[in-house]
Design a protein around this motif. Structure first.
Motif, PDB file in Angstrom:
ATOM      1  N   ASN A 282       3.804  -9.272  -0.935  1.00 31.22           N
ATOM      2  CA  ASN A 282       4.062  -7.961  -1.907  1.00 31.22           C
ATOM      3  C   ASN A 282       4.269  -8.235  -3.345  1.00 31.22           C
ATOM      4  OD1 ASN A 282       3.782  -6.713   0.675  1.00 31.22           O
ATOM      5  ND2 ASN A 282       5.854  -7.247   1.235  1.00 31.22           N
ATOM      6  N   THR A 284       5.311  -5.652  -6.490  1.00 30.59           N
ATOM      7  CA  THR A 284       5.906  -4.277  -6.869  1.00 30.59           C
ATOM      8  C   THR A 284       5.919  -4.125  -8.314  1.00 30.59           C
ATOM      9  OG1 THR A 284       7.352  -4.590  -4.855  1.00 30.59           O
ATOM     10  CG2 THR A 284       7.697  -2.915  -6.480  1.00 30.59           C
ATOM     11  N   THR A 296       9.358   3.033  -8.892  1.00 25.48           N
ATOM     12  CA  THR A 296       8.957   1.949  -8.030  1.00 25.48           C
ATOM     13  C   THR A 296       7.581   2.418  -7.192  1.00 25.48           C
ATOM     14  OG1 THR A 296      11.305   1.179  -7.630  1.00 25.48           O
ATOM     15  CG2 THR A 296       9.708   0.225  -6.069  1.00 25.48           C
ATOM     16  N   THR A 298       4.386   0.048  -5.356  1.00 25.13           N
ATOM     17  CA  THR A 298       3.701  -1.036  -4.519  1.00 25.13           C
ATOM     18  C   THR A 298       2.471  -1.184  -4.693  1.00 25.13           C
ATOM     19  OG1 THR A 298       5.672  -0.742  -2.857  1.00 25.13           O
ATOM     20  CG2 THR A 298       3.505  -2.060  -2.098  1.00 25.13           C
ATOM     21  N   SER A 300      -1.307  -2.918  -3.867  1.00 25.49           N
ATOM     22  CA  SER A 300      -2.166  -3.433  -2.572  1.00 25.49           C
ATOM     23  C   SER A 300      -3.218  -4.280  -3.077  1.00 25.49           C
ATOM     24  CB  SER A 300      -2.856  -2.108  -2.106  1.00 25.49           C
ATOM     25  OG  SER A 300      -1.988  -1.220  -1.721  1.00 25.49           O
ATOM     26  N   THR A 308      -2.924  -0.607  -8.066  1.00 28.61           N
ATOM     27  CA  THR A 308      -2.064   0.705  -7.537  1.00 28.61           C
ATOM     28  C   THR A 308      -2.399   1.631  -8.669  1.00 28.61           C
ATOM     29  OG1 THR A 308      -0.313   1.579  -6.456  1.00 28.61           O
ATOM     30  CG2 THR A 308       0.130   0.194  -8.250  1.00 28.61           C
TER      31      THR A 308
END
Length: 454
Positions: A282, A284, A296, A298, A300, A308
């Motif tokens: 992951n 972020t 915040t 996330t 991909s 993102t």
């Protein structure tokens, strides 16, 4: 009466008679030996324990017991005090000041004991009496060694470690012990013999941390009444296993944004050790706004990278935004992060001001000074309202599509520039309630499109 008398180194006859007269007359013959002087030996305290085969140096001094002066050129013996018999181990000679330094190669003397009872002695001569020191116990250790080597200074998670082991005897010659056990982190493991006294072990995939590898062997007791007696020796070492370092490369699609603009993020995570992109963890993104609130987002994974987006909201504070893309790390990979370039967010790209005078709607377009686009076309979609007339700035033309009630204002020479404003007017049959507007660049790309209620 006749008697012998000694004077100096000559003999005399002592003659006595009735007259009180003594005569000393020399007598020829063999000279008498002088009296021997007493001696004393000082032996510096030796080591209590030495390895078999080591060179041991004994030091000390031979002294005249009467005046404490050193006695030169005298042979000194280093001895072992045995059961009913003394054994000479080494011999040396005193220097001009009476000091001696005598080397001995440590070797057990008694087959039933590893302890040698050391003393120094002088056998005496015509001038000096013999002397000896007190005894000192020196334990001789038969030296066996276990040499453990790892193939690297440190390891990364999932690496395999190769340990090589050498078992050596007193002369450093390798030998196979009677019994041997190897342990990794306390768990027994099996080693492969690759030669006399040489062994190898290859671990499984390692996890991060400090790992202990140890080897325990049984060796013959150096001095024993029983051939079946053994001693155990153990050697151990540590290896360090660390997580693999990573690096992040991150960017956004622009340095300038306005309300309702989309901030697009692109990032890659790279395994520095193995040299490949990582896409199964992951990532972020963290945005810090001027009012210190945070967003915040996330990311991909797509292919070898991460993506993102975030749409700037009207509630977001304007000004300079900072941001990072961060990987928190896992059991095998170290954390890493990358800073984003400062992002400037403005409250508008093109601002609309509307006033109405009866059925005439006056529309003022103001382009923000940071707007990187010049406006060459303005499109107004009025819906079902009947358009009676329009008015445009100089060098702007007007076209009306009556089927869709859409007005097109265009220019080739005098666009709306950043920091400037232009005014347009539209007269409709009835009071205009709302409309949708677009501003476009020189290639007819939409810069901004909104619906404006009245």
């Amino acid at each position: 009466m006749v008697a012998n008398a000694l004077r100096g180194n000559k003999k005399f006859l002592l003659i006595a008679g009735v007259l009180p007269l003594l005569l000393l007359l020399p007598v020829t013959g063999t000279a008498l030996s002088p009296k021997q002087s007493s001696t004393r030996i000082v032996l510096d305290t030796p080591l209590e324990e030495v390895n078999s085969g080591d060179a041991v140096i004994f030091t000390g001094k031979l002294l005249n017991a009467l005046d404490g002066t050193g006695i030169a050129s005298i042979p000194i013996n280093i001895n072992h005090k045995g059961m009913g018999k003394d054994y000479a181990l080494a011999t040396g000679t005193t220097d001009p000041n009476g000091y001696f330094s005598i080397q001995w190669i440590a070797t057990p003397v008694d087959p039933l004991s590893s302890t040698v009872h050391i003393f120094a002695s002088f056998d005496g001569n015509v001038e000096y009496k013999p002397s000896r020191t007190f005894e000192y116990n020196v334990n001789i250790v038969t030296k066996y060694s276990i040499d453990i080597r790892a193939d690297k200074d440190f390891y990364y998670v999932s690496d395999k470690a190769t340990f090589t082991v050498k078992i050596a005897g007193p002369t450093n010659n390798p030998f196979d012990p009677a019994e041997m056990h190897a342990f990794l982190d306390g768990m027994i493991v099996s080693m492969n013999r690759i030669g006399t006294g040489h062994y190898k072990y290859v671990s499984g995939e390692l996890v991060s941390g400090i790992h202990n590898f140890s080897v325990k062997v049984k060796i013959p007791s150096p001095v024993s009444k029983f051939r079946s007696d053994f001693n155990s020796i153990t050697s151990s070492g540590q290896i360090h296993v660390i997580k693999r370092p990573t690096t992040i490369s991150a960017s956004v699609n622009s340095e300038m944004y306005f309300i309702n603009d989309e901030i697009k993020f692109d990032a890659t995570l790279f395994d520095v050790v193995r040299g490949g992109y990582i896409t199964d963890v992951n990532l972020t993104a963290y945005l810090t706004l001027p009012d210190q609130t945070e967003r915040t987002i996330t990311l991909s994974p797509i292919g070898n990278s991460y993506h993102t987006s975030y749409v700037v909201q009207e509630t977001d504070s304007i000004g300079l935004w900072s941001g990072i893309v961060k990987f928190d790390g896992n059991y095998a990979l170290q954390p890493s992060q990358a800073s984003l370039k400062l992002i400037k967010v403005n409250d508008y790209r093109v601002k609309l001001g509307v006033t109405q005078q009866g059925n005439v709607t006056i529309i003022n377009f103001t382009s923000h000074e940071d707007n990187g686009n010049e406006v060459y076309e303005v499109v107004l979609k009025l819906g079902d309202d009947v358009i009676l007339s329009t008015r445009a700035p100089d060098e702007w033309s007007t076209a009306i599509d009556s089927t869709t009630d859409t007005i097109y204002f265009t220019t080739d020479t005098k666009p709306l520039k950043p920091g400037k404003a232009l005014e347009f007017q539209v007269e409709t049959a009835e009071l205009l309630q709302s409309f949708t507007w677009e501003v476009r660049d020189i290639d007819s790309n939409v810069i901004l499109a909104e619906k404006h209620p009245l």
